[in-house]
Design a protein around this motif. Structure first.
Motif, mmCIF file in Angstrom:
data_model
loop_
_atom_site.group_PDB
_atom_site.id
_atom_site.type_symbol
_atom_site.label_atom_id
_atom_site.label_comp_id
_atom_site.label_asym_id
_atom_site.label_seq_id
_atom_site.Cartn_x
_atom_site.Cartn_y
_atom_site.Cartn_z
ATOM 1 N N LEU A 253 43.399 38.955 51.987
ATOM 2 C CA LEU A 253 43.782 37.611 51.418
ATOM 3 C C LEU A 253 42.576 36.590 51.526
ATOM 4 O O LEU A 253 42.156 35.805 50.677
ATOM 5 C CB LEU A 253 44.929 37.032 51.948
ATOM 6 N N VAL A 254 42.115 36.728 52.826
ATOM 7 C CA VAL A 254 41.025 35.753 53.142
ATOM 8 C C VAL A 254 39.787 35.987 52.053
ATOM 9 O O VAL A 254 39.139 34.990 51.713
ATOM 10 C CB VAL A 254 40.669 35.819 54.457
ATOM 11 N N ASN A 255 39.294 37.169 51.941
ATOM 12 C CA ASN A 255 38.324 37.495 50.831
ATOM 13 C C ASN A 255 38.748 37.334 49.507
ATOM 14 O O ASN A 255 37.763 36.727 48.701
ATOM 15 C CB ASN A 255 38.093 38.992 51.009
ATOM 16 N N GLN A 256 39.908 37.218 49.291
ATOM 17 C CA GLN A 256 40.223 36.961 47.864
ATOM 18 C C GLN A 256 40.191 35.432 47.622
ATOM 19 O O GLN A 256 39.653 34.893 46.558
ATOM 20 C CB GLN A 256 41.919 37.339 47.492
ATOM 21 N N LYS A 257 40.794 34.756 48.515
ATOM 22 C CA LYS A 257 40.530 33.200 48.631
ATOM 23 C C LYS A 257 38.931 32.634 48.595
ATOM 24 O O LYS A 257 38.687 31.840 47.821
ATOM 25 C CB LYS A 257 41.051 32.603 49.757
ATOM 26 N N LEU A 258 38.070 33.474 49.384
ATOM 27 C CA LEU A 258 36.863 33.022 49.311
ATOM 28 C C LEU A 258 36.142 33.212 47.898
ATOM 29 O O LEU A 258 35.357 32.520 47.549
ATOM 30 C CB LEU A 258 36.035 33.852 50.410
ATOM 31 N N HIS A 259 36.663 34.715 47.229
ATOM 32 C CA HIS A 259 36.190 34.882 45.894
ATOM 33 C C HIS A 259 36.682 33.726 45.015
ATOM 34 O O HIS A 259 35.913 33.040 44.129
ATOM 35 C CB HIS A 259 36.561 36.232 45.491
ATOM 36 N N MET A 260 37.951 33.393 45.060
ATOM 37 C CA MET A 260 38.339 32.224 44.394
ATOM 38 C C MET A 260 37.662 31.001 44.670
ATOM 39 O O MET A 260 37.148 30.244 43.526
ATOM 40 C CB MET A 260 39.677 31.858 44.402
ATOM 41 N N LEU A 261 37.326 30.797 45.497
ATOM 42 C CA LEU A 261 36.598 29.465 45.920
ATOM 43 C C LEU A 261 35.334 29.525 45.491
ATOM 44 O O LEU A 261 34.598 28.459 44.710
ATOM 45 C CB LEU A 261 36.583 29.192 47.289
ATOM 46 N N ILE A 356 36.153 36.703 14.905
ATOM 47 C CA ILE A 356 36.640 37.023 16.339
ATOM 48 C C ILE A 356 36.289 35.623 17.090
ATOM 49 O O ILE A 356 35.153 34.982 16.933
ATOM 50 C CB ILE A 356 36.023 38.110 16.873
ATOM 51 N N PRO A 357 37.504 34.997 17.581
ATOM 52 C CA PRO A 357 37.155 33.880 18.459
ATOM 53 C C PRO A 357 36.527 33.710 19.921
ATOM 54 O O PRO A 357 37.163 34.849 20.525
ATOM 55 C CB PRO A 357 38.642 32.820 18.263
ATOM 56 N N PHE A 358 36.138 32.698 20.391
ATOM 57 C CA PHE A 358 35.758 32.862 21.968
ATOM 58 C C PHE A 358 37.366 32.158 22.296
ATOM 59 O O PHE A 358 37.938 31.197 21.813
ATOM 60 C CB PHE A 358 34.876 31.721 22.070
ATOM 61 N N THR A 359 37.702 32.869 23.599
ATOM 62 C CA THR A 359 39.079 32.378 24.012
ATOM 63 C C THR A 359 38.671 32.179 25.491
ATOM 64 O O THR A 359 37.840 32.703 25.909
ATOM 65 C CB THR A 359 40.066 33.459 23.832
ATOM 66 N N GLN A 360 39.415 31.592 26.167
ATOM 67 C CA GLN A 360 39.501 31.372 27.439
ATOM 68 C C GLN A 360 39.775 32.481 28.206
ATOM 69 O O GLN A 360 40.753 33.269 27.983
ATOM 70 C CB GLN A 360 40.399 29.826 27.997
ATOM 71 N N ASP A 361 39.087 32.783 29.662
ATOM 72 C CA ASP A 361 39.629 33.769 30.528
ATOM 73 C C ASP A 361 40.882 33.249 30.997
ATOM 74 O O ASP A 361 41.475 32.128 31.222
ATOM 75 C CB ASP A 361 38.553 33.678 31.401
ATOM 76 N N ALA A 362 41.807 34.296 31.251
ATOM 77 C CA ALA A 362 43.013 34.170 31.767
ATOM 78 C C ALA A 362 42.673 33.485 33.391
ATOM 79 O O ALA A 362 41.908 33.901 34.035
ATOM 80 C CB ALA A 362 43.795 35.338 31.879
ATOM 81 N N PRO A 363 43.639 32.607 33.893
ATOM 82 C CA PRO A 363 43.487 32.241 34.939
ATOM 83 C C PRO A 363 43.543 33.050 36.213
ATOM 84 O O PRO A 363 44.159 34.101 36.154
ATOM 85 C CB PRO A 363 44.688 31.316 35.420
ATOM 86 N N LEU A 364 42.617 32.914 37.049
ATOM 87 C CA LEU A 364 42.321 34.148 38.185
ATOM 88 C C LEU A 364 43.355 33.854 39.141
ATOM 89 O O LEU A 364 43.744 32.623 39.523
ATOM 90 C CB LEU A 364 41.152 34.010 38.837
ATOM 91 N N MET A 365 43.894 34.913 39.835
ATOM 92 C CA MET A 365 45.096 34.652 40.677
ATOM 93 C C MET A 365 44.883 35.606 41.962
ATOM 94 O O MET A 365 44.441 36.741 41.806
ATOM 95 C CB MET A 365 46.353 35.009 40.092
ATOM 96 N N THR A 366 45.297 35.022 43.183
ATOM 97 C CA THR A 366 44.909 36.043 44.295
ATOM 98 C C THR A 366 46.395 36.634 44.459
ATOM 99 O O THR A 366 47.482 36.304 43.777
ATOM 100 C CB THR A 366 44.591 35.067 45.620
ATOM 101 N N GLU A 367 46.470 37.465 45.724
ATOM 102 C CA GLU A 367 47.642 37.999 45.815
ATOM 103 C C GLU A 367 48.973 37.219 46.187
ATOM 104 O O GLU A 367 50.064 37.570 45.718
ATOM 105 C CB GLU A 367 47.624 39.108 47.073
ATOM 106 N N ASP A 368 48.712 36.040 46.872
ATOM 107 C CA ASP A 368 49.830 35.470 47.070
ATOM 108 C C ASP A 368 50.403 34.568 45.786
ATOM 109 O O ASP A 368 51.624 34.488 45.805
ATOM 110 C CB ASP A 368 49.619 34.351 48.366
ATOM 111 N N MET A 369 49.552 34.413 45.029
ATOM 112 C CA MET A 369 49.893 33.554 43.739
ATOM 113 C C MET A 369 50.703 34.462 42.849
ATOM 114 O O MET A 369 51.651 34.239 42.176
ATOM 115 C CB MET A 369 48.745 33.326 43.232
ATOM 116 N N HIS A 370 50.346 35.815 43.064
ATOM 117 C CA HIS A 370 51.080 36.726 42.138
ATOM 118 C C HIS A 370 52.522 36.796 42.884
ATOM 119 O O HIS A 370 53.371 36.872 41.962
ATOM 120 C CB HIS A 370 50.219 38.211 42.145
ATOM 121 N N GLU A 371 52.478 36.786 43.915
ATOM 122 C CA GLU A 371 53.966 36.884 44.992
ATOM 123 C C GLU A 371 54.679 35.685 44.384
ATOM 124 O O GLU A 371 55.919 35.875 44.366
ATOM 125 C CB GLU A 371 53.494 37.165 46.245
ATOM 126 N N GLU A 372 54.314 34.699 44.377
ATOM 127 C CA GLU A 372 54.799 33.366 43.807
ATOM 128 C C GLU A 372 55.380 33.515 42.584
ATOM 129 O O GLU A 372 56.568 33.085 42.240
ATOM 130 C CB GLU A 372 53.946 32.028 44.083
#
Length: 719
Positions: A253-261, A356-372
């Motif tokens: 999870l720490v690595n996921q959080k650092l990637h998100m940051l 074909i339109p440009f669209t936004q990327d889906a929000p990135l989520m870490t493991e704890d966010m998926h669990e929430e």
């Protein structure tokens, strides 16, 4: 004069000089002092090994014994003996080689060498001590009573060492890492962090920071978080972390959080600089889409890349957003915005190609966010949960972008592009499975397109149609971001600053084991099959024994701690095997067969000591398996006996010939024998006529070194 025919056999043993005896690798100043210390200036055998960045391993192969054997000869004069005394070892019939291994690599006991395994054991002990406080700051606070019990044995390195570690992590490692380089196929089974990532490098530094006690770890972690916080406040790239891509949920999870940051920092930096890019032209936008592969005619979604999206927001003006090609037969009455290019399908209500339109990327989520999200679904139900709201926002964003790129489009057009299986036509088989080849051709050529919405999309009050009706026509560049990088970045910092000590140490243990194994896996050891298999088994063993750390079932002095200590012993055994393999491979680069056969002998010798065989690991045995040297390998082996230097000349006490590159034999073994023919016996009752037999009547064994001489004589008679 009676002449005797003496049978002669000789075996000579040569020893290479110990590899650590020569001090030629040490640089001496004019004052006769070694400024950096002998250890640092000496050329180490493992300087090119991947672990040398962290420690220097003892060379397990201290030298070699070369056993040279002459075939039996018949000598009739002293002149022939003199010739044999000066004969070259290359004239011998057989050569055998035996490695002299360090006792640390033959006794099978653990804890007798410095390496990753010894430091991992210290980290496990720190994990056991991490339950004594609620926060990492408590271990370094002078007011905390829990730290008093640690002060006597817990050493904190001086500030200069701390600064050097932080400099290596944050200032010298700004380049983007190759996270999968040299990674074993089983590495991802361990829920840690990739070897070159920021957190993995932090964990490896921790192993060697002080004596890897909990207080030293706390000091380093607090400063680590401060540096991460500085990168966030100053919008500086987080070193050793990618600024785009999907967050890997198989890592800790720490690595996921650092990637998100790291991603949030990049988006935050782009937001602050967006006004500097307003003057760029539409050709650059079109080239970005083309490079991303969105103009190849497929019907896939065209997501705005996360690291370029904010920069493009003000880059698109009303002219820039109209990317219209000759494929359009008619122009639209409305302004087209946010098109990435022309697709192959036609719109239902107008004879125009679908854009074909440009669209936004889906929000990135870490493991704890998926669990929430999953927890919210269980508690509140999907209709009003955060999960459903997020999916609604993403769908509304895609619909708005589609409307902006296709002003004349209807709801059915969006379904045909976004969810093709909800558009039924004659190209669907009776089973409901789309015949891909026929359907694709039909979608491209037929107009008006034939078909109908699926049953679920045709229902009254369908949520998708309601969202379509409410969605405004806005290109992705003008929409509100699906995720706020400032808010998500602050959440990451809060997580790092309030992380419980035992939760941090659990992730550090997993990452340190994975990073240590990945480092060892980069070692070059030739084609030793057994070593490759053992490394694969190590990854699976580590992954299996670290799984309880992911379930948060750990407590102080639990059985899991003892299991981890046993895992360190397993790791050390494999580390020893790998060190021997690397040493042999380097010494026999031009004779791979010889290095492999020697390693196989050592592997079979050491395997029972690892607790996987029938023999106990406490037995004291010496490795004495000799390997025959082929004729094509003799030159290489002979070159291992380099001529003695002036510093080593004192070793030559007595020269007796048979020199090999200036080295005389360490041990000489000679057998003289005399044979007579027996024609009868006085004690025999009867002897057949013509009976005769040759027996050894005299046998002399001579064993000599430069310091002693032993002689044994036996005489036999038959009378």
């Amino acid at each position: 004069m009676h002449l005797f025919k003496v049978h002669f056999r000789m075996k000579l043993t040569y020893k290479t000089l110990p590899y650590d005896d020569d001090n030629a690798g040490i640089e001496i100043t004019e004052a006769g002092e070694n400024p950096e210390g002998d250890v640092r200036n000496r050329t180490q055998w493992d300087d090119d090994c991947p672990w040398s960045e962290w420690y220097s391993a003892e060379d397990p192969v201290k030298g070699f014994d070369l056993i040279v054997i002459w075939s039996e000869k018949i000598v009739e004069s002293s002149l022939e003996m003199a010739e044999l005394e000066n004969a070259s070892p290359h004239e011998a019939e057989k050569w055998f080689i035996l490695p002299n291994l360090s006792p640390n690599f033959t006794d099978g006991s653990a804890g007798n060498k410095i390496g990753f395994a010894s430091q991992l054991l210290l980290l496990v002990n720190a994990l056991n001590a991490s339950f004594e406080a609620q926060f990492m700051e408590d271990f370094v606070s002078v007011e905390n009573s829990a730290s008093d019990t640690l002060k006597s044995s817990a050493v904190i390195p001086p500030p200069t060492v701390l600064d050097r570690v932080l400099k290596d992590l944050f200032h010298e490692g700004v380049q983007l890492p190759h996270l999968t380089e040299g990674q074993h196929k089983n590495s991802r089974a361990i829920k840690g962090a990739p070897l070159e990532s920021l957190f993995a490098q932090f964990c490896l530094h921790t192993l060697w920071f002080g004596n890897c006690n909990i207080r030293a770890i706390a000091v380093l972690w607090i400063e680590f978080v401060r540096e991460v916080h500085w990168c966030w406040e100053e919008s500086q790239p987080l070193p050793r972390m990618p600024t785009n891509g999907v967050i890997d949920l198989s890592t800790c999870l720490v690595n996921q959080k650092l990637h998100m940051l790291a991603i949030c920092i990049e988006k935050k930096r782009q937001l602050s600089q967006k006004y500097q890019y307003g003057g760029e032209n539409k050709d650059h936008v079109f080239s970005l889409a083309k490079e991303a592969g969105h103009l190849n005619g497929d019907l896939s979604h065209t997501r705005v890349p996360g690291h370029d999206f904010v920069r493009k927001q003000d880059r698109f003006n009303s002219e820039d957003r109209d990317i219209v090609t000759s494929a359009d037969s008619h122009s639209s009455d409305h302004t087209r915005k946010g098109s990435a290019g022309v697709g192959a399908m036609m719109l239902l209500k107008s004879y125009q190609n679908m854009h074909i339109p440009f669209t936004q990327d889906a929000p990135l989520m870490t493991e704890d966010m998926h669990e929430e999200r999953l927890h919210a679904v269980e508690v509140f139900g999907d209709s009003i949960s955060f999960s459903a709201q997020l999916e609604r926002d993403i769908l509304s964003s895609d619909m708005s972008a589609f409307k902006a790129a296709n002003p004349d489009a209807v709801f059915e057009d969006f379904i045909r592009w976004h969810s093709p299986r909800d558009w039924e036509n004659d190209y669907f088989e009776e089973s409901g499975v789309l015949s891909t080849s026929d359907a694709t051709e039909g979608l491209k050529k037929d107009w008006p397109p034939q078909g109908r919405l699926s049953e679920r999309m045709s229902e009254h009050g369908n949520s998708w149609r309601n969202i379509w009706d409410d969605a405004p026509a806005l290109p992705a560049s003008e929409q509100k971001l699906l995720s706020d990088p400032n808010r998500e970045g602050e959440k990451v910092l809060h997580y790092l600053e309030t992380l419980r000590p035992h939760q941090l140490l659990e992730q550090m243990v997993c990452t340190a084991f994975r990073a240590s194994a990945d480092t060892l896996n980069r070692t070059t050891f030739g084609g030793f099959k057994q070593m490759g298999i053992k490394m694969g088994q190590l990854y699976l063993t580590v992954a299996s024994m670290l799984k309880p750390l992911q379930a948060n079932h750990l407590s102080v002095n639990s059985e899991i701690i003892e299991d981890l200590r046993r895992l360190c012993a397993v790791f050390e055994h494999v580390e020893k095997l790998l060190t021997v393999a690397a040493s042999l491979h380097r010494k026999f680069l031009q004779a791979p067969r010889l290095s492999e056969t020697i390693f196989i002998d050592y592997y079979n010798f050491y395997l029972p000591k690892m607790g996987t065989g029938s023999v106990g690991g406490n037995s004291v045995m010496e490795f004495d398996k000799q390997q025959q040297v082929r004729d094509s390998e003799r030159e290489l082996v002979a070159n291992m006996f380099t001529p003695p230097t002036a510093n080593q000349s004192w070793r030559k006490v007595l020269s007796m010939g048979n020199l090999l590159n200036g080295h005389e034999p360490f041990l000489r073994e000679i057998i003289f024998s005399l044979r007579d023919t027996v024609r009868g016996s006085y004690n025999a009752v009867s002897t057949p006529r013509g009976y005769q037999k040759e027996i050894e009547t005299y046998r002399m064994y001579i064993c000599g070194t430069s310091n002693d001489l032993r002689v044994a004589l036996s005489v036999a008679s038959c009378d």
